[in-house]
Design a protein around this motif. Structure first.
Motif: not given
Ligand SMILES: Nc1ncnc2c1ncn2[C@@H]1O[C@H](COP(=O)(O)OP(=O)(O)OP(=O)(O)O)[C@@H](O)[C@H]1O
Ligand SMILES: [Mg+2]
Length: 789
Positions: A425-427, A45-47, A444-446, A49-51
């Protein structure tokens, strides 16, 4: 209650399913069997996206299910797993958010309160209790920082220990292990080495291989001395001198020595050795979370460390027995650069081995990346589960779908999937698993841990302060200083009878001091035919001889490296000699020293073993109590899993029947009600159905259809007797369902109790050597060199 039920069944709670068309949340929890992770997963997933959030979710679930996790963290985000607070108080969050509050110009405690509140709401709205946080927090999470003492340092170079016997016997595996150590070591030394051409590479690889095959311990100190005084005199068919002349080898040795003496390098030699067994469980048999944070390292250093860690995991994995359950999880946040499709960095070979072979050993790998092109194509074929989040471009989406080709069911429409993926959307993740039919979308769950983002060195240092163990010295040529024997002026080599053999460390710099030691190598053999044990332990001991000692006593001896038997016979350099006790200057005493050592070893040496009679299991020679316990626990978990599975399928059948009855009853009620249109959506226990989905794979889609069929439960129009009867019937069935679930839960608890390790007594016993099996070489006088401050 349903939540508690799935907590007991080896199921990961990752989020909630979404309605595929509308992306509206449903009540169905996204549950995945832990076992499914043995076929590995990719998160793309892109930056933003909640990976990382999903990764944290997965790892939290693993820990809660007592599955050890190892995390490779190139960006520094995964240390967030250490930021958990059970009570979710503002004070707990304060140290984590202070900086951010200041940056935003907010009052820190007030800001901490806001964040803590946000996390409380988030966690609770996903049906998670503080109990759950506590359960997660009871697992030890450690941030290791190789090459730095901010977190727990890792002694990666102090021990270049041989891999296990299985690896030694397999030429390919051995070559891979040697390659990992040597190329990464040279890279770290700034020597760009080609395995086929470089002299340095060939030389060091030879030394390591010979030492490993001979069962000798190697550390960087012995490696350096071996480079100078080689234990062999040919490389291939070439005489060593023409391949790599002594003077040049000396140069290599001293440059290595200078490097390891530099303060920045010292951190690579400090701390606990990289021992994968030790990363599994703590002394309470609770699974550990080990986070290797490498954000602070240079690219070469990261590559070096990741390669070494992956190879150690491969070696460790090969020592494990096969299993069908998930034994451990390896997570890598941001795989970019370590597993590319067209290049061949050192990390690629061990990663490929893991993806291909780890399944049989129950080791699951989860890789995360922003871009599908970061993953080797062949590697992709070995990944069973895909989590795809928001992607940047249409092109990326197309690539992901190409990567999934053949894994998607024929009836799924490519355009449809493209459309879905473009709107995530994200997550939110698209989920496709080889273990389940169809696809799912879920949010994704919190997370239970506070997602602060990348931890700085300072944060890591603060978090780690409480855990740090005292530094351990690891270089073999470090000698404890004996205060009594300071040289007063330069003394000459003592003149002794030629019947006394002497060996001298290499003086690595001009000056310095030789301190005398009485040293001997010995072999102790332990035989126990009934157990099929025939173990030889080769060891070396030396007694520091300062002038407080008249007659050496083996009780004062310390273990030392056997390398002294290879040390030069003449002193080197312009070196002073510490005085020698009189008893050691007489050749005739050496026979008595030898006999004394034999007696000492005969009375002291034991092979310590452990057994558990109830499980009919015994430890293997040299297996530590910790490792033995972990092995027992795995046996127990394996049995527990099998029994749980039986229990589950028994109850699933009963529950299924009740659910079907419930559906009929609810339909009946709907019919009985005059105004069907007013009937509200029933409170069907979606969670319960989802559990079946997770347990029995294919049933999922049937279950959700069932969920939609449920209409009824209206509170209107109670006066009619039929309605009342129908309602009573529903209540009755629901009560039965609840009772059955409660019963299942109780049974699961009983099983847990039955298989707790504490219920299985472990005894210690010993195998003594026979006197004739203690073999002691003639002791020698060994002069250890040390620089004088
Ligand atoms: N499961 C979750 N519960 C609560 N908040 C979340 C969750 N997943 C993501 N978030 C929120 O969304 C933000 C971005 O998500 P995350 O860091 O997981 O993205 P990423 O895909 O890893 O981005 P990158 O590629 O930049 O590392 C987090 O900093 C957090 O605030
Ligand atoms: Mg991330």
């Amino acid at each position: 209650m349903d939540a508690e039920l799935f907590e007991k069944m080896g199921i990961f709670y990752l989020g909630r399913d979404l309605e595929p068309k509308t992306l509206r949340p449903t009540k169905i929890p996204t549950l995945v069997k832990s076992k499914n992770f043995t076929t590995h997963a990719a998160v793309i997933g892109m930056t933003g996206s909640g990976k990382t959030g999903l990764g944290v979710d997965i790892l939290e679930e693993a820990a809660i299910d007592n599955i050890p996790v190892i995390v490779i963290d190139p960006k520094g985000d995964m240390g967030d797993l250490c930021l958990t607070s059970e009570k979710l108080r503002a004070e707990d969050f304060l140290p984590w958010v202070e900086d951010e509050a200041r940056q935003k110009g907010e009052e820190p405690l007030e800001y901490a309160r806001k964040i803590a509140e946000m996390w409380r709401e988030g966690i609770e709205s996903w049906g998670q209790s503080s109990d759950r946080i506590a359960r997660f927090k009871s697992h030890d999470a450690t941030i290791y920082t190789p090459g730095s003492t901010a977190g727990v340092p890792v002694n990666v170079l102090g021990s270049l220990d041989a891999p296990d016997a299985a690896t030694l016997e397999d030429p390919d595996a051995l070559a891979q292990s040697i390659n990992a150590v040597v190329s990464s070591l040279l890279a770290l030394l700034g020597i760009d080495a080609d395995p086929i051409q470089s002299r340095e590479y060939i030389l060091i690889a030879q030394i390591l291989k010979r030492a490993w095959m001979a069962g000798e311990k190697v550390d960087i100190g012995t490696l350096i001395s071996h480079i100078i005084t080689l234990p062999f005199d040919k490389i291939g068919v070439l005489p060593l001198e023409s391949f790599y002349p002594a003077a040049e080898r000396f140069k290599l040795a001293s440059s290595m020595n200078n490097l390891i003496a530099s303060p920045s390098f010292e951190s690579w030699l400090t701390g606990a050795p990289l021992d994968i067994d030790a990363l599994m469980y703590d002394e309470r048999q609770k699974a550990k979370i080990s986070i290797f944070s490498i954000a602070h390292l240079s690219d070469e250093e990261r590559m070096f460390f990741v390669t070494l860690l992956l190879s150690r995991i491969v070696e460790w994995m090969r020592r494990q027995s096969g299993t069908g359950r998930l034994r451990a999880l390896l997570y890598m946040d941001e795989i970019y650069g370590y597993f590319p499709p067209s290049k061949n960095p050192p990390s690629k070979a061990p990663m490929m081995t893991l993806l291909k072979q780890a399944r049989a050993f129950g080791v699951g790998v989860v890789l995360s990346t922003q871009n599908p092109v970061d993953l080797d194509y062949k590697g992709l074929g070995n990944i069973g589960t895909w989590f795809i989040g928001r992607l940047q471009t249409r092109q990326d989406i197309e690539k992901v779908i190409d990567g999934l080709a053949g894994k998607l069911d024929a009836e799924l429409d490519r355009d449809e999937i493209v459309k879905t993926l473009s709107n995530l959307p994200k997550r939110t993740f698209f989920y496709k698993s080889a273990h389940e039919k169809g696809i799912r979308l879920f949010q994704t769950r919190w997370v239970l841990s506070y997602l602060k983002g990348p931890l700085k060195k300072r944060d890591i240092a603060k978090l780690t302060a409480a855990k740090k163990k005292p530094r351990t010295a690891s270089l073999s040529h470090e000698t404890p200083k004996s205060p009594a024997a300071q040289p007063n002026g330069k003394s000459r080599t003592p003149i002794l009878s030629s019947d006394i053999s002497q060996r001298f460390d290499l003086a690595l710099s001009p000056g310095g001091l030789y301190r005398p030691h009485l040293a001997a190598a010995a072999t102790v053999r332990y035989v126990n035919a009934a157990r099929g044990i025939d173990e030889s332990e080769s060891l070396a001991l030396c007694i520091p001889l300062d002038d407080t000692i008249d007659y050496p006593d083996w009780d004062e001896a310390e273990p030392c490296d056997k390398a002294f038997t290879q040390a030069p016979k003449k002193p080197t350099g312009d070196t002073a000699f510490a005085p020698l006790p009189g008893s050691v200057t007489q050749a005739k005493n050496f026979k008595a020293f030898q006999k004394a050592l034999k007696d000492h070893l005969y009375t002291q040496k034991r092979l310590t073993l452990y057994r558990c009679r109830k499980l009919k299991a015994e430890s293997k020679p040299h297996e530590s109590l910790e490792t033995f316990k972990n092995r027992l626990m795995e046996i127990l978990e394996e049995r527990l899993d099998a029994e749980k599975e039986k229990l589950q399928s028994r109850y699933a059948k009963k529950l299924q029947t009740l659910h079907e009855r419930l559906v009929r009853a609810q339909q009946k009620l709907a019919k009985e009600q005059e105004d069907v249109g007013k009937a509200t959506t029933g409170s069907l226990v979606d969670a319960g159905l989802a559990i079946f989905g997770a347990l029995f794979g294919g049933k999922r889609s049937a279950a959700s259809k069932l969920g939609q069929a449920m209409k009824g439960g209206s509170r209107v129009l109670k006066e009619r007797a039929d309605v009342q009867r129908a309602q009573a019937r529903i209540d009755e069935i629901e009560t039965q369902i609840d009772a059955l679930k409660e019963e299942l839960e109780e049974k699961l608890d009983e099983l847990e109790e039955k298989y707790r390790l504490e219920r299985y007594e472990i005894e210690t016993f010993f195998i003594k050597p026979r006197r004739t099996d203690v073999d002691v070489e003639m002791p020698i006088l060994y002069w250890r060199w040390e620089p004088v401050a």
